[in-house]
Design a protein around this motif. Structure first.
Motif, PDB file in Angstrom:
ATOM      1  N   LEU A  16      -3.629  -4.432   9.984  1.00 34.80           N
ATOM      2  CA  LEU A  16      -3.054  -5.613   8.969  1.00 34.80           C
ATOM      3  C   LEU A  16      -1.855  -6.305   9.820  1.00 34.80           C
ATOM      4  CD1 LEU A  16      -3.228  -3.896   5.572  1.00 34.80           C
ATOM      5  CD2 LEU A  16      -4.491  -5.835   6.154  1.00 34.80           C
ATOM      6  N   THR A  17      -1.050  -5.439  10.381  1.00 35.59           N
ATOM      7  CA  THR A  17       0.132  -6.022  11.122  1.00 35.59           C
ATOM      8  C   THR A  17      -0.340  -6.735  12.339  1.00 35.59           C
ATOM      9  OG1 THR A  17       0.314  -4.035  12.220  1.00 35.59           O
ATOM     10  CG2 THR A  17       1.702  -4.424  10.083  1.00 35.59           C
ATOM     11  N   ARG A  18      -1.455  -5.989  13.013  1.00 39.40           N
ATOM     12  CA  ARG A  18      -1.982  -6.885  14.176  1.00 39.40           C
ATOM     13  C   ARG A  18      -2.467  -8.285  13.801  1.00 39.40           C
ATOM     14  NH1 ARG A  18      -4.490  -2.042  15.510  1.00 39.40           N
ATOM     15  NH2 ARG A  18      -6.407  -2.643  14.704  1.00 39.40           N
ATOM     16  N   GLU A  19      -2.950  -8.427  12.467  1.00 35.34           N
ATOM     17  CA  GLU A  19      -3.476  -9.705  12.070  1.00 35.34           C
ATOM     18  C   GLU A  19      -2.332 -10.694  11.535  1.00 35.34           C
ATOM     19  OE1 GLU A  19      -7.281 -10.124  10.386  1.00 35.34           O
ATOM     20  OE2 GLU A  19      -8.063  -8.159  10.998  1.00 35.34           O
ATOM     21  N   GLY A  20      -1.282 -10.266  11.433  1.00 33.28           N
ATOM     22  CA  GLY A  20      -0.179 -11.160  11.047  1.00 33.28           C
ATOM     23  C   GLY A  20       0.478 -10.749   9.666  1.00 33.28           C
ATOM     24  N   VAL A  21      -0.257  -9.703   8.988  1.00 27.57           N
ATOM     25  CA  VAL A  21       0.253  -9.594   7.643  1.00 27.57           C
ATOM     26  C   VAL A  21       1.330  -8.712   7.540  1.00 27.57           C
ATOM     27  CG1 VAL A  21      -0.941  -8.465   5.432  1.00 27.57           C
ATOM     28  CG2 VAL A  21      -2.401  -9.629   7.031  1.00 27.57           C
ATOM     29  N   VAL A  22       2.157  -8.997   6.549  1.00 28.72           N
ATOM     30  CA  VAL A  22       3.251  -8.119   6.290  1.00 28.72           C
ATOM     31  C   VAL A  22       2.939  -7.119   5.322  1.00 28.72           C
ATOM     32  CG1 VAL A  22       5.547  -8.018   5.078  1.00 28.72           C
ATOM     33  CG2 VAL A  22       4.899  -9.952   6.186  1.00 28.72           C
ATOM     34  N   VAL A  23       3.276  -5.649   5.912  1.00 30.13           N
ATOM     35  CA  VAL A  23       2.631  -4.508   4.960  1.00 30.13           C
ATOM     36  C   VAL A  23       4.195  -4.004   4.304  1.00 30.13           C
ATOM     37  CG1 VAL A  23       1.651  -2.170   5.171  1.00 30.13           C
ATOM     38  CG2 VAL A  23       0.645  -3.924   6.543  1.00 30.13           C
ATOM     39  N   ALA A  24       3.801  -3.666   3.110  1.00 28.68           N
ATOM     40  CA  ALA A  24       4.798  -3.178   2.226  1.00 28.68           C
ATOM     41  C   ALA A  24       4.395  -1.868   1.566  1.00 28.68           C
ATOM     42  CB  ALA A  24       5.282  -4.299   1.012  1.00 28.68           C
ATOM     43  N   VAL A  25       5.392  -1.122   1.661  1.00 23.78           N
ATOM     44  CA  VAL A  25       5.356   0.186   0.854  1.00 23.78           C
ATOM     45  C   VAL A  25       5.843   0.198  -0.366  1.00 23.78           C
ATOM     46  CG1 VAL A  25       6.397   2.734   0.679  1.00 23.78           C
ATOM     47  CG2 VAL A  25       5.832   1.529   3.003  1.00 23.78           C
ATOM     48  N   GLY A  26       4.744   0.321  -1.319  1.00 24.08           N
ATOM     49  CA  GLY A  26       4.910   0.425  -2.546  1.00 24.08           C
ATOM     50  C   GLY A  26       3.977   1.147  -3.376  1.00 24.08           C
ATOM     51  N   HIS A  27       4.289   1.491  -4.846  1.00 26.20           N
ATOM     52  CA  HIS A  27       3.328   2.231  -5.674  1.00 26.20           C
ATOM     53  C   HIS A  27       2.795   3.368  -4.992  1.00 26.20           C
ATOM     54  CE1 HIS A  27       3.075  -0.151  -9.318  1.00 26.20           C
ATOM     55  NE2 HIS A  27       3.133  -1.089  -8.410  1.00 26.20           N
ATOM     56  N   LEU A  67       0.709  -1.192  -0.020  1.00 30.08           N
ATOM     57  CA  LEU A  67      -0.122   0.027   0.133  1.00 30.08           C
ATOM     58  C   LEU A  67       0.979   1.140   0.053  1.00 30.08           C
ATOM     59  CD1 LEU A  67       0.179   1.113   3.126  1.00 30.08           C
ATOM     60  CD2 LEU A  67      -1.716  -0.503   3.895  1.00 30.08           C
ATOM     61  N   ALA A  68       0.284   2.265  -0.368  1.00 34.92           N
ATOM     62  CA  ALA A  68       0.947   3.739  -0.441  1.00 34.92           C
ATOM     63  C   ALA A  68       0.522   4.334   0.909  1.00 34.92           C
ATOM     64  CB  ALA A  68       0.400   4.514  -1.647  1.00 34.92           C
ATOM     65  N   PRO A  69       1.732   4.509   1.892  1.00 34.02           N
ATOM     66  CA  PRO A  69       1.196   4.972   3.229  1.00 34.02           C
ATOM     67  C   PRO A  69       0.753   6.386   3.287  1.00 34.02           C
ATOM     68  CG  PRO A  69       3.548   5.077   2.786  1.00 34.02           C
ATOM     69  CD  PRO A  69       3.107   4.450   1.694  1.00 34.02           C
ATOM     70  N   GLU A  70       0.622   7.274   2.161  1.00 37.70           N
ATOM     71  CA  GLU A  70       0.487   8.609   2.307  1.00 37.70           C
ATOM     72  C   GLU A  70      -1.153   8.984   2.229  1.00 37.70           C
ATOM     73  OE1 GLU A  70       1.642   7.792  -1.954  1.00 37.70           O
ATOM     74  OE2 GLU A  70       2.115   7.259  -0.189  1.00 37.70           O
ATOM     75  N   LEU A  71      -2.005   7.641   1.696  1.00 34.46           N
ATOM     76  CA  LEU A  71      -3.110   7.875   1.476  1.00 34.46           C
ATOM     77  C   LEU A  71      -4.036   7.935   2.612  1.00 34.46           C
ATOM     78  CD1 LEU A  71      -3.786   4.883  -1.326  1.00 34.46           C
ATOM     79  CD2 LEU A  71      -3.458   7.393  -1.612  1.00 34.46           C
ATOM     80  N   PRO A  72      -5.163   8.358   2.526  1.00 31.57           N
ATOM     81  CA  PRO A  72      -6.039   8.687   3.893  1.00 31.57           C
ATOM     82  C   PRO A  72      -6.284   7.301   4.556  1.00 31.57           C
ATOM     83  CG  PRO A  72      -7.129  10.032   1.870  1.00 31.57           C
ATOM     84  CD  PRO A  72      -5.829   9.091   1.340  1.00 31.57           C
ATOM     85  N   GLY A  73      -6.363   7.328   5.743  1.00 27.09           N
ATOM     86  CA  GLY A  73      -6.598   5.953   6.251  1.00 27.09           C
ATOM     87  C   GLY A  73      -5.247   4.615   6.309  1.00 27.09           C
ATOM     88  N   ALA A  74      -4.381   5.242   5.623  1.00 22.68           N
ATOM     89  CA  ALA A  74      -3.248   4.187   5.407  1.00 22.68           C
ATOM     90  C   ALA A  74      -2.551   3.829   6.584  1.00 22.68           C
ATOM     91  CB  ALA A  74      -2.471   4.611   4.507  1.00 22.68           C
ATOM     92  N   LEU A  75      -2.410   4.540   7.534  1.00 23.21           N
ATOM     93  CA  LEU A  75      -1.672   4.470   8.861  1.00 23.21           C
ATOM     94  C   LEU A  75      -2.562   3.305   9.743  1.00 23.21           C
ATOM     95  CD1 LEU A  75       0.329   7.478   9.715  1.00 23.21           C
ATOM     96  CD2 LEU A  75       1.307   5.479   8.322  1.00 23.21           C
ATOM     97  N   GLU A  76      -3.665   3.577   9.831  1.00 23.63           N
ATOM     98  CA  GLU A  76      -4.414   2.813  10.640  1.00 23.63           C
ATOM     99  C   GLU A  76      -4.563   1.325   9.825  1.00 23.63           C
ATOM    100  OE1 GLU A  76      -6.520   0.907  13.311  1.00 23.63           O
ATOM    101  OE2 GLU A  76      -5.588   2.823  13.610  1.00 23.63           O
TER     102      GLU A  76
END
Length: 386
Positions: free
Chosen positions: A186-197, A172-181
């Motif tokens: 997602l990380t609480r659920e064990g998903v790896v979050v990658a910064v991209g596009h 995901l793109a971390p600058e998008l609205p709602g991205a940090l939440e």
């Protein structure tokens, strides 16, 4: 038990040897220095032994698009990758309407279960590359299908049990609205979050790291670039030790000199990926559908849209390894990026390592860096990729 002697092996990021491995069932029981009086079942007197390659970004190959694949067609992809020394794969689905994306993730989960006991590349979980991407950095993704990572959209992504169980990584793109939440959830659920596009500034990338993001999708491609007074996405992740750095090593998405810079800066955090698409491993010129648009390989091994936009790699990961080594990069660093480092990025110690207790997923490379022999779970495949 099978005893295997290798003149050289990649262990702990370094080339050592000679060593003896004792394989018991599907796992490596012991790894030790070779002795003159060793009696072995397999003697690899030349070349080099490594763990099997792990490719964390594969959209398809050999005419198979993972977004649409189901049933027995997965065997074409997974067996084909295994013959090329790729023993673990993270099937990657690019941006699509959310219901279609969820259905693709569920099919990947079914494939993981269906082929778990076969000597083919292991499905390590699914990678959703989108739809939570920046319209300014969409690349080959359909801009009209992009979404903000709102709580409702994240709910839709993870509410399907089959999709949720399969999901391993989200770009995901971390600058998008709602991205940090979204990152935190997602990380609480064990998903790896990658910064991209992403068109994020370095400060926004570091904020994503604070929220739990730990990965980068194809550094330098489809993201705000590094410039003198704004490090952008590449500058941020290369200096932030919380991020693994996914790097396309086909020699076309990035010049090998740039890959060398990534390896030098990120070290054990550098991850070599293919970004292979449906055309990977096929001859140039034949058109396939990928992400709702046509794509074909050019003569250099790039998959391109009709307008010339790069859609992904038309080669699989072992060819990327050969291209990087031919360009003068250190073979140990290149192979570690595709094995040990990749495994660490997923929190795995049972794959990607030549180590006691790890699965016996192994590749014996010949002098031209082709896989001469491949083992998956201790079972030798009939032959390598040639």
């Amino acid at each position: 038990m099978t005893r295997l002697r290798a003149a050289r092996a990649l262990i702990g990021g370094a080339v050592v040897g000679p060593v003896v491995l004792e394989l018991a069932g599907a796992r490596i029981r012991t790894v030790r220095p070779a002795r003159d009086d060793d009696v072995v079942d397999v003697d690899l007197a030349d070349g080099m032994l490594s763990a099997g390659l792990l490719d964390l970004q594969v959209n398809g190959a050999f005419g198979v698009d993972v977004a649409a694949a189901d049933g027995a067609v997965w065997r074409t992809l997974l067996a084909g990758l295994a013959a090329h020394g790729i023993t673990g794969v993270q099937p990657t689905v690019i941006t699509a309407p959310l219901p279609e994306l969820v259905a693709s993730l569920a099919r990947i989960g079914r494939a993981r279960d269906a082929f778990a006991d076969e000597p083919v590349a292991r499905v390590l979980g699914a990678h959703a590359e989108g739809p939570f991407l920046s319209p300014a950095r969409a690349g080959a993704h359909h801009a009209e299908w992009l979404l903000a990572p709102t709580s409702d959209h994240i709910d839709a992504l993870v509410s399907d049990p089959g999709a949720h169980r399969a999901l391993r990584t989200v770009t995901l793109a971390p600058e998008l609205p709602g991205a940090l939440e979204a990152v935190r959830r997602l990380t609480r659920e064990g998903v790896v979050v990658a910064v991209g596009h992403s068109d994020a500034t370095a400060a926004q990338v570091h904020a994503a790291g604070d929220a739990g993001a730990t990965m980068t999708t194809h550094v330098f491609n489809a993201q705000r670039p590094l410039i003198a007074r704004e490090p952008g996405v590449p500058g941020a992740v290369l200096v932030d030790d919380r991020f693994f750095v996914g790097t396309i090593i086909d020699g076309r998405h990035l010049d090998p000199h740039v890959v060398s810079l990534v390896l030098a800066a990120a070290g054990r955090r550098a991850i070599g990926v293919s970004d292979a698409i449906v055309t990977a491993g096929l001859a140039p010129g034949e058109w396939y559908d990928f992400g709702g648009q046509p794509v074909a390989n050019d003569d250099t091994g790039l998959g391109r849209r009709p307008d010339g936009t790069i859609a992904g790699a038309g080669v699989v990961l072992d060819e990327g390894v050969r291209r990087m080594i031919a360009a003068g990069l250190d073979p140990a660093a290149v192979l570690a990026a595709c094995t040990e480092n990749a495994a660490r990025s997923l929190g795995r110690t049972d794959i990607g390592h030549v180590a006691e207790g790890a699965l016996a997923d192994l590749v014996w490379w010949d002098g031209t860096w082709h896989p001469s022999r491949v083992w998956i779970g201790g079972r030798a495949l009939a032959s390598g990729s040639r």
